[in-house]
Design a protein around this motif. Sequence first.
Motif, PDB file in Angstrom:
ATOM      1  N   GLU A 156       0.823  -1.206   0.000  1.00 41.02           N
ATOM      2  CA  GLU A 156       0.000   0.000   0.000  1.00 41.02           C
ATOM      3  C   GLU A 156       0.859   1.259   0.000  1.00 41.02           C
ATOM      4  OE1 GLU A 156      -2.620  -0.306   3.299  1.00 41.02           O
ATOM      5  OE2 GLU A 156      -3.768  -1.962   2.416  1.00 41.02           O
ATOM      6  N   ILE A 157       1.938   1.229   0.731  1.00 46.36           N
ATOM      7  CA  ILE A 157       2.845   2.383   0.770  1.00 46.36           C
ATOM      8  C   ILE A 157       3.513   2.559  -0.585  1.00 46.36           C
ATOM      9  CG2 ILE A 157       4.884   3.360   1.899  1.00 46.36           C
ATOM     10  CD1 ILE A 157       2.419   3.269   3.704  1.00 46.36           C
ATOM     11  N   GLN A 158       3.865   1.464  -1.245  1.00 46.45           N
ATOM     12  CA  GLN A 158       4.464   1.549  -2.581  1.00 46.45           C
ATOM     13  C   GLN A 158       3.505   2.233  -3.552  1.00 46.45           C
ATOM     14  OE1 GLN A 158       7.424   0.830  -3.876  1.00 46.45           O
ATOM     15  NE2 GLN A 158       8.296   0.165  -1.925  1.00 46.45           N
ATOM     16  N   GLU A 159       2.221   1.852  -3.474  1.00 42.92           N
ATOM     17  CA  GLU A 159       1.224   2.479  -4.343  1.00 42.92           C
ATOM     18  C   GLU A 159       1.120   3.970  -4.050  1.00 42.92           C
ATOM     19  OE1 GLU A 159      -2.468   0.390  -3.918  1.00 42.92           O
ATOM     20  OE2 GLU A 159      -1.615  -1.507  -4.612  1.00 42.92           O
ATOM     21  N   LEU A 160       1.094   4.333  -2.775  1.00 45.03           N
ATOM     22  CA  LEU A 160       1.015   5.735  -2.383  1.00 45.03           C
ATOM     23  C   LEU A 160       2.231   6.506  -2.893  1.00 45.03           C
ATOM     24  CD1 LEU A 160      -0.332   8.038  -0.788  1.00 45.03           C
ATOM     25  CD2 LEU A 160       0.936   7.243   1.221  1.00 45.03           C
ATOM     26  N   GLN A 162       4.141   5.766  -5.445  1.00 44.41           N
ATOM     27  CA  GLN A 162       4.056   5.847  -6.904  1.00 44.41           C
ATOM     28  C   GLN A 162       3.085   6.958  -7.308  1.00 44.41           C
ATOM     29  OE1 GLN A 162       6.065   4.062  -8.793  1.00 44.41           O
ATOM     30  NE2 GLN A 162       5.323   5.051 -10.633  1.00 44.41           N
ATOM     31  N   TRP A 163       1.952   7.041  -6.615  1.00 41.35           N
ATOM     32  CA  TRP A 163       0.959   8.079  -6.917  1.00 41.35           C
ATOM     33  C   TRP A 163       1.549   9.467  -6.668  1.00 41.35           C
ATOM     34  CZ3 TRP A 163      -1.445  11.537  -3.502  1.00 41.35           C
ATOM     35  CH2 TRP A 163      -2.481  12.295  -4.068  1.00 41.35           C
ATOM     36  N   GLN A 164       2.303   9.622  -5.532  1.00 39.71           N
ATOM     37  CA  GLN A 164       2.931  10.903  -5.226  1.00 39.71           C
ATOM     38  C   GLN A 164       3.973  11.278  -6.285  1.00 39.71           C
ATOM     39  OE1 GLN A 164       4.405  10.121  -1.277  1.00 39.71           O
ATOM     40  NE2 GLN A 164       2.668  11.187  -0.308  1.00 39.71           N
ATOM     41  N   ARG A 168       3.837  14.609  -8.564  1.00 40.42           N
ATOM     42  CA  ARG A 168       4.946  15.573  -8.638  1.00 40.42           C
ATOM     43  C   ARG A 168       5.361  15.814 -10.076  1.00 40.42           C
ATOM     44  NH1 ARG A 168       6.905  12.891  -4.029  1.00 40.42           N
ATOM     45  NH2 ARG A 168       8.201  11.578  -5.333  1.00 40.42           N
ATOM     46  N   GLU A 169       5.477  14.734 -10.856  1.00 35.14           N
ATOM     47  CA  GLU A 169       5.869  14.873 -12.261  1.00 35.14           C
ATOM     48  C   GLU A 169       4.832  15.671 -13.036  1.00 35.14           C
ATOM     49  OE1 GLU A 169       6.480  10.889 -13.592  1.00 35.14           O
ATOM     50  OE2 GLU A 169       8.432  10.719 -12.601  1.00 35.14           O
ATOM     51  N   ALA A 170       3.569  15.420 -12.779  1.00 32.61           N
ATOM     52  CA  ALA A 170       2.506  16.151 -13.486  1.00 32.61           C
ATOM     53  C   ALA A 170       2.554  17.631 -13.125  1.00 32.61           C
ATOM     54  CB  ALA A 170       1.141  15.556 -13.134  1.00 32.61           C
TER      55      ALA A 170
END
Length: 187
Positions: A156-160, A162-164, A168-170
Amino acid sequence: SLEAGILQPFHMDQFNSAPAADTVVQESLPIPQAAPLSEPPDPKTCSAGEYIEHFIFPVLLPGIAELLHRAKKEKCFERKRTKFIACDFLTEWLYNNNPKRKDEPFTEFFDIPFVKEWLKDHPRPPIPLSLRLSEEEASIIIQSFWRGYRVRCDKEIQELRQWQKQLREAKNITKVVEEFWAKQEAK
């Protein structure tokens, strides 16, 4: 022989009579005393062996005994690397136990005048953090790093994370596009 003659007046068994390793009974250190002689020899005309026996050993041997006790306390015999510097300790001990400084207060190693002068011209590199930390402090840092690593491995932390990262990139892309158009309009 010369070596046998130098060490005979001192009772070396005093240094070997320490109690068991875990006891704290030995607070005061044995101070070797030279065998009583009629009078000390003239320091300018006596032999090297007599000079060492009468003027060097009576001062140096108690310092070395204290150095060994302190090294044991600092766990120098258990570890490869420690922050304890034996030469610094012996310098400080000899300076503070100098009979010429009998009534003067204790002076820390880095406050000794000739040490200050020497270190001005020859600064020391800083002591590494691994040697400055106590065992408890080091274990807390290692444990917190390990706990953080284990948490970051959670799915779950990995998914979070990745989303962050994508967020940031966007945002960066949007910011870059806005800056590009601002420059174009300025021209």
